[in-house]
Design a protein around this motif. Structure first.
Motif, PDB file in Angstrom:
ATOM      1  N   GLY A 245       0.707  -1.265   0.106  1.00 40.50           N
ATOM      2  CA  GLY A 245       0.015  -0.114   0.021  1.00 40.50           C
ATOM      3  C   GLY A 245       0.940   1.408  -0.107  1.00 40.50           C
ATOM      4  O   GLY A 245       0.216   2.411   0.195  1.00 40.50           O
ATOM      5  N   MET A 246       2.173   1.037  -0.254  1.00 39.31           N
ATOM      6  CA  MET A 246       3.124   2.436  -0.202  1.00 39.31           C
ATOM      7  C   MET A 246       2.585   3.475  -1.200  1.00 39.31           C
ATOM      8  O   MET A 246       2.477   4.674  -1.172  1.00 39.31           O
ATOM      9  CB  MET A 246       4.257   1.845  -0.450  1.00 39.31           C
ATOM     10  N   GLU A 247       2.449   2.903  -2.408  1.00 40.55           N
ATOM     11  CA  GLU A 247       2.008   3.801  -3.495  1.00 40.55           C
ATOM     12  C   GLU A 247       0.527   4.649  -3.119  1.00 40.55           C
ATOM     13  O   GLU A 247       0.505   5.851  -3.220  1.00 40.55           O
ATOM     14  CB  GLU A 247       1.863   3.043  -4.783  1.00 40.55           C
ATOM     15  N   ASP A 248      -0.274   3.672  -2.736  1.00 41.53           N
ATOM     16  CA  ASP A 248      -1.701   4.661  -2.132  1.00 41.53           C
ATOM     17  C   ASP A 248      -1.240   5.629  -1.009  1.00 41.53           C
ATOM     18  O   ASP A 248      -1.809   6.661  -0.974  1.00 41.53           O
ATOM     19  CB  ASP A 248      -2.530   3.704  -1.369  1.00 41.53           C
ATOM     20  N   MET A 249      -0.333   5.136  -0.241  1.00 35.77           N
ATOM     21  CA  MET A 249      -0.269   6.105   0.829  1.00 35.77           C
ATOM     22  C   MET A 249       0.678   7.562   0.336  1.00 35.77           C
ATOM     23  O   MET A 249       0.127   8.519   0.602  1.00 35.77           O
ATOM     24  CB  MET A 249       0.788   5.681   1.741  1.00 35.77           C
ATOM     25  N   VAL A 250       1.704   7.240  -0.767  1.00 44.31           N
ATOM     26  CA  VAL A 250       1.936   8.382  -1.313  1.00 44.31           C
ATOM     27  C   VAL A 250       0.976   9.100  -2.102  1.00 44.31           C
ATOM     28  O   VAL A 250       1.144  10.460  -2.070  1.00 44.31           O
ATOM     29  CB  VAL A 250       3.393   7.828  -2.163  1.00 44.31           C
ATOM     30  N   GLN A 251       0.124   8.595  -2.614  1.00 44.03           N
ATOM     31  CA  GLN A 251      -0.888   9.232  -3.582  1.00 44.03           C
ATOM     32  C   GLN A 251      -1.611  10.150  -2.827  1.00 44.03           C
ATOM     33  O   GLN A 251      -1.865  11.250  -2.951  1.00 44.03           O
ATOM     34  CB  GLN A 251      -1.820   8.302  -4.423  1.00 44.03           C
ATOM     35  N   GLN A 252      -2.119   9.733  -1.454  1.00 43.24           N
ATOM     36  CA  GLN A 252      -2.727  10.498  -0.481  1.00 43.24           C
ATOM     37  C   GLN A 252      -1.943  11.685  -0.129  1.00 43.24           C
ATOM     38  O   GLN A 252      -2.308  12.716   0.171  1.00 43.24           O
ATOM     39  CB  GLN A 252      -3.050   9.731   0.719  1.00 43.24           C
ATOM     40  N   LEU A 253      -0.597  11.373   0.188  1.00 38.34           N
ATOM     41  CA  LEU A 253       0.282  12.655   0.511  1.00 38.34           C
ATOM     42  C   LEU A 253       0.303  13.558  -0.454  1.00 38.34           C
ATOM     43  O   LEU A 253       0.355  14.764  -0.181  1.00 38.34           O
ATOM     44  CB  LEU A 253       1.578  11.862   0.907  1.00 38.34           C
TER      45      LEU A 253
END
Length: 227
Positions: free
Chosen positions: A38-46
């Motif tokens: 889920g790292m990519e989703d986390m970065v997207q939210q950031l």
């Protein structure tokens, strides 16, 4: 990259290269996060976060008039400084204590429900919040001044140079060896003195003199015919 413009569309997806750049920045600082699901989703939210904005509030009265329901405002609702002074929570607690003291002083409860008693209760409540406003408004205005200084206004050249040198001495020595005084931030964090007293002691740093208690009361009387 981390703070897109405030007018950017919510949820707009940045280029993949930005995502990869941020992922690398994060994993460089926190290696244990590498490969986290889920790292990519986390970065997207950031990246989708909008730039935050801190607002200031400066009210000239903290209570309702006698024609409406007795109401008082405290804390950021009355004097928000956007976290500049670090005194938001402390000042809200002081407001609450001041309001409590005014209620204890002016309001006496009664179980009697006659119209006369109810009218007297309303009058006592209004007297309580009015008294609170008279005591708290100067404190709120003093905190605003201490937080924002001259708010864009400039001291005369000589006074400005003197203030800069005085601030430099305070920052360097902080009162040690009897030289200078505590910096303003240290003073606000460690002193139990009212903001009004601190503001008046620092009069030399301000373009305009801080109003007297009589001036504040006169201004409130003009607004709501306080007796």
């Amino acid at each position: 990259i981390l703070f897109p413009p405030p007018d950017s569309k919510e949820g707009s997806r940045p280029p993949l290269s930005d995502l990869e750049t941020i992922k690398k920045l994060i994993t460089d600082q926190f290696p244990l996060l590498e490969g986290t699901p889920g790292m990519e989703d986390m970065v997207q939210q950031l990246l989708s976060q909008r730039t935050s904005v801190a607002d200031s509030v400066k009210c000239n009265i903290y209570s309702s008039n006698s024609d409406s329901t007795a109401t008082a405002i405290c804390g950021d609702a009355a004097h928000a400084t956007g976290g500049v002074s670090g005194q938001g929570c402390n000042s809200a607690l002081v407001d609450s204590a001041t309001l409590s003291d005014c209620l204890i002083q002016h309001y006496q409860s009664s179980n009697n429900s006659t119209d006369t008693v109810q009218s007297a209760k309303r009058a006592m409540l209004h007297q309580s919040v009015s008294s609170y406003s008279q005591k708290a408004v100067p404190e709120g205005h003093a905190l605003y001044d201490l937080s924002f200084g001259n708010d864009g206004k400039t001291l005369p050249i000589f006074r400005n140079v003197k203030a800069i040198l005085s601030n430099a001495v305070d920052a360097l020595f902080g009162g040690k060896f009897g030289i200078g005084k505590k910096s303003l931030q240290a003073l606000l964090a460690s002193s139990s003195s009212p903001f009004v007293d601190i503001r008046r002691e620092r009069e030399k740093y301000y373009v305009e003199d801080f109003p007297s208690d009589e001036d504040f009361r006169g201004e409130l009387e003009k607004l709501y015919d306080i007796e």
